[in-house]
Design a protein around this motif. Structure first.
Motif, PDB file in Angstrom:
ATOM      1  N   LYS A  26     -47.784  59.651  85.294  1.00 30.55           N
ATOM      2  CA  LYS A  26     -46.279  59.209  85.852  1.00 30.55           C
ATOM      3  C   LYS A  26     -45.583  59.241  87.021  1.00 30.55           C
ATOM      4  O   LYS A  26     -44.548  58.699  87.117  1.00 30.55           O
ATOM      5  N   HIS A  27     -46.608  59.212  87.905  1.00 26.94           N
ATOM      6  CA  HIS A  27     -46.152  59.187  89.289  1.00 26.94           C
ATOM      7  C   HIS A  27     -47.219  58.249  90.158  1.00 26.94           C
ATOM      8  O   HIS A  27     -48.065  58.641  89.432  1.00 26.94           O
ATOM      9  N   PRO A  67     -36.735  53.340  83.090  1.00 30.71           N
ATOM     10  CA  PRO A  67     -35.092  54.033  82.542  1.00 30.71           C
ATOM     11  C   PRO A  67     -35.414  55.612  82.672  1.00 30.71           C
ATOM     12  O   PRO A  67     -35.072  56.740  82.520  1.00 30.71           O
ATOM     13  N   HIS A  68     -36.928  56.056  83.350  1.00 25.33           N
ATOM     14  CA  HIS A  68     -37.378  57.692  83.140  1.00 25.33           C
ATOM     15  C   HIS A  68     -37.666  57.855  85.301  1.00 25.33           C
ATOM     16  O   HIS A  68     -38.022  59.499  85.038  1.00 25.33           O
ATOM     17  N   LEU A  69     -36.948  57.504  85.514  1.00 23.36           N
ATOM     18  CA  LEU A  69     -37.461  57.487  86.743  1.00 23.36           C
ATOM     19  C   LEU A  69     -36.483  58.954  87.378  1.00 23.36           C
ATOM     20  O   LEU A  69     -35.448  58.712  87.687  1.00 23.36           O
ATOM     21  N   THR A  70     -37.358  59.748  87.939  1.00 20.33           N
ATOM     22  CA  THR A  70     -37.568  60.914  88.421  1.00 20.33           C
ATOM     23  C   THR A  70     -37.240  61.270  89.750  1.00 20.33           C
ATOM     24  O   THR A  70     -36.416  61.922  90.328  1.00 20.33           O
ATOM     25  N   GLY A 107     -42.380  58.490  88.774  1.00 17.03           N
ATOM     26  CA  GLY A 107     -42.453  58.663  89.941  1.00 17.03           C
ATOM     27  C   GLY A 107     -42.400  57.771  90.567  1.00 17.03           C
ATOM     28  O   GLY A 107     -44.201  57.454  90.084  1.00 17.03           O
ATOM     29  N   VAL A 108     -41.809  57.020  91.754  1.00 19.76           N
ATOM     30  CA  VAL A 108     -42.597  55.856  92.710  1.00 19.76           C
ATOM     31  C   VAL A 108     -42.477  56.113  94.292  1.00 19.76           C
ATOM     32  O   VAL A 108     -41.492  56.335  94.790  1.00 19.76           O
ATOM     33  N   ARG A 166     -31.094  59.382  87.316  1.00 19.20           N
ATOM     34  CA  ARG A 166     -31.404  60.226  86.303  1.00 19.20           C
ATOM     35  C   ARG A 166     -32.506  60.547  87.957  1.00 19.20           C
ATOM     36  O   ARG A 166     -33.171  61.900  87.868  1.00 19.20           O
ATOM     37  N   LEU A 167     -32.316  60.256  89.121  1.00 17.84           N
ATOM     38  CA  LEU A 167     -33.297  61.137  90.801  1.00 17.84           C
ATOM     39  C   LEU A 167     -33.312  62.458  90.395  1.00 17.84           C
ATOM     40  O   LEU A 167     -31.866  63.327  90.396  1.00 17.84           O
TER      41      LEU A 167
END
Length: 425
Positions: free
Chosen positions: A50-51, A89-92, A72-73, A111-112
């Protein structure tokens, strides 16, 4: 992905590391390069990562449905089009690169939890990222920290090269536990923290040379660790007297100046912590312990009627290069009195020339700095290339950046520091 596939893959996959887990990273991180994008997408899918860390010249592939679950990016290099980020949509977790020219609207990332990298010059609505817990950023541009007052869950704030003059905006953050400030060249006061920051237990200030007022630190009720380094002259160290829960203290008179040279609060605090050995070798210590107040070399209180010193004058008054001769006594023979004086003279000459330069002449200011760096190159070469050790090289790079800022140059335009353009040491 099978072990055989992983061995044959050209895609780098970093395991989840303890420091990343502390920041709520939940999976391995897949690295993307321009020539591995398709394969990296496949690896990300198959390993359910996811990252991602992008070393690519574009990021449009982030819009692929196969990457929709990314949290995560990290973008390492500037890209022209960031629109694909808004499709996640799920970027934290988000870290942006230096030199980014694209506009960034942080309200699209509500959502960060983690914000890293560099704050772009063209941004808006940072206050809308109200779920932030961890902020580790370069080049924050505002004069105070009011934008973060909307982040009640903020736990850790790390700012490098921020433009803030104070810490106003942090007082209502009850969960804030750690503050780290480095090379914030405009910081004059830590006002903005206080009794309401009951969770704040680590406070670290490095190379914020204009800091004068640190009294608000004394109002932190549960501070455990305090580190101050690279500060020209504080009004006072009296705030140390009220820090009764402190268990670690890193302040040395050679790196933190204090008005009138009154280091008694520091000595008393180190005695309480049984860490007075940290001042071993500091000559005035003996007199302080004997109850005397020695004449510690520290700039006198300025004449209120006199014109205030320029930033360039302040830097010149606080040059500490000749103090490197202490290392000569420890066996580093290159730090002779003669060599140290020669290095210091390079900076005295540079500062004098910049003071006489008309305001706004950035090209000439850069040329003068370049000439000083090249002169140090020649000096270092003439001594066999070993006159500057690692810590001194870092100190001089920081000094050149301070001088450039004081001369009106924007050091963020020099990714590795202005001296890196020409230095050979």
């Amino acid at each position: 992905m099978t072990d055989d596939m992983q061995r044959n893959s050209t895609v780098r996959v970093d395991p989840l590391k303890p420091y990343a887990a502390v920041l709520e990273v939940t999976t391995e991180t897949v690295w993307f390069q321009d020539h591995t994008i398709d394969e990296a997408i496949k690896v990300t899918e198959e390993r359910r990562c996811k990252h991602v860390h992008l070393q690519t010249s574009r990021i449009d592939f982030l819009a692929s449905p196969r990457l929709r679950q990314l949290q995560g990016v990290t973008i390492q290099f500037p890209v022209e089009d960031l629109s694909a980020l808004y499709s996640l949509p799920h970027l934290t977790h988000l870290a942006l690169p230096e030199g980014l020219k694209s506009h960034v609207d942080y309200s699209c990332f509500n959502r960060l939890l983690y914000l890293g990298g560099t704050i772009p010059k063209n941004y808006e609505n940072l206050h809308a990222a109200s779920r932030l817990k961890y902020v580790h950023v370069f080049s924050y541009p505002k004069a105070d920290l009011t934008e973060f007052s909307h982040c009640p869950d903020l736990r850790e704030l790390r700012l490098h090269g921020a433009a803030c003059k104070s810490l106003h905006g942090l007082s209502g953050l009850q969960k804030l536990a750690r503050i780290h400030l480095e090379s914030c060249r405009k910081l004059e006061s830590v006002c903005g923290v206080g009794p309401a920051n009951a969770s704040l237990h680590v406070f670290d200030v490095t190379n914020c040379k204009k800091l004068i007022n640190a009294n608000a630190i004394g109002e932190l009720p549960h501070l455990k660790k305090l580190f101050l380094f690279g500060i020209h002259e504080l009004d006072s160290l009296d705030f140390l007297k009220s820090l009764r829960e402190l268990d670690d203290l890193g302040i040395h008179p050679s790196r933190v100046g204090v008005k009138n040279g009154d280091y008694r609060p520091l000595i008393e605090a180190l005695q309480r912590l049984n860490k007075l050995h940290q001042l071993k070798g500091w000559k005035p210590l003996k007199d302080f312990l004997a109850g005397n107040t020695p004449a510690v070399k520290s700039p006198a209180e300025p004449d209120r009627a006199a014109a205030p010193k320029s930033d360039l004058q302040a830097i010149r008054d606080h040059l500490k290069i000749t103090s490197w001769t202490e290392k000569h006594r420890d066996g580093l023979k290159q730090y002779s009195k003669e060599n140290c004086a020669r290095v210091q003279q390079v900076f005295v000459k540079l500062l004098t020339a910049l003071e006489n330069l008309p305001t706004g002449n950035n090209a000439q200011a850069e040329a003068l700095i370049k000439a000083a760096v090249l002169e140090l190159n020649r000096l270092n070469e003439s001594t066999g290339g070993d006159v500057l050790e690692t810590s001194e090289r870092e100190e001089l790079c920081e000094l050149f950046d301070d001088i450039a800022t004081a001369a009106g140059l924007d050091v963020t335009n020099y990714p590795d520091g202005i001296a890196s353009q020409w230095r050979a040491w």
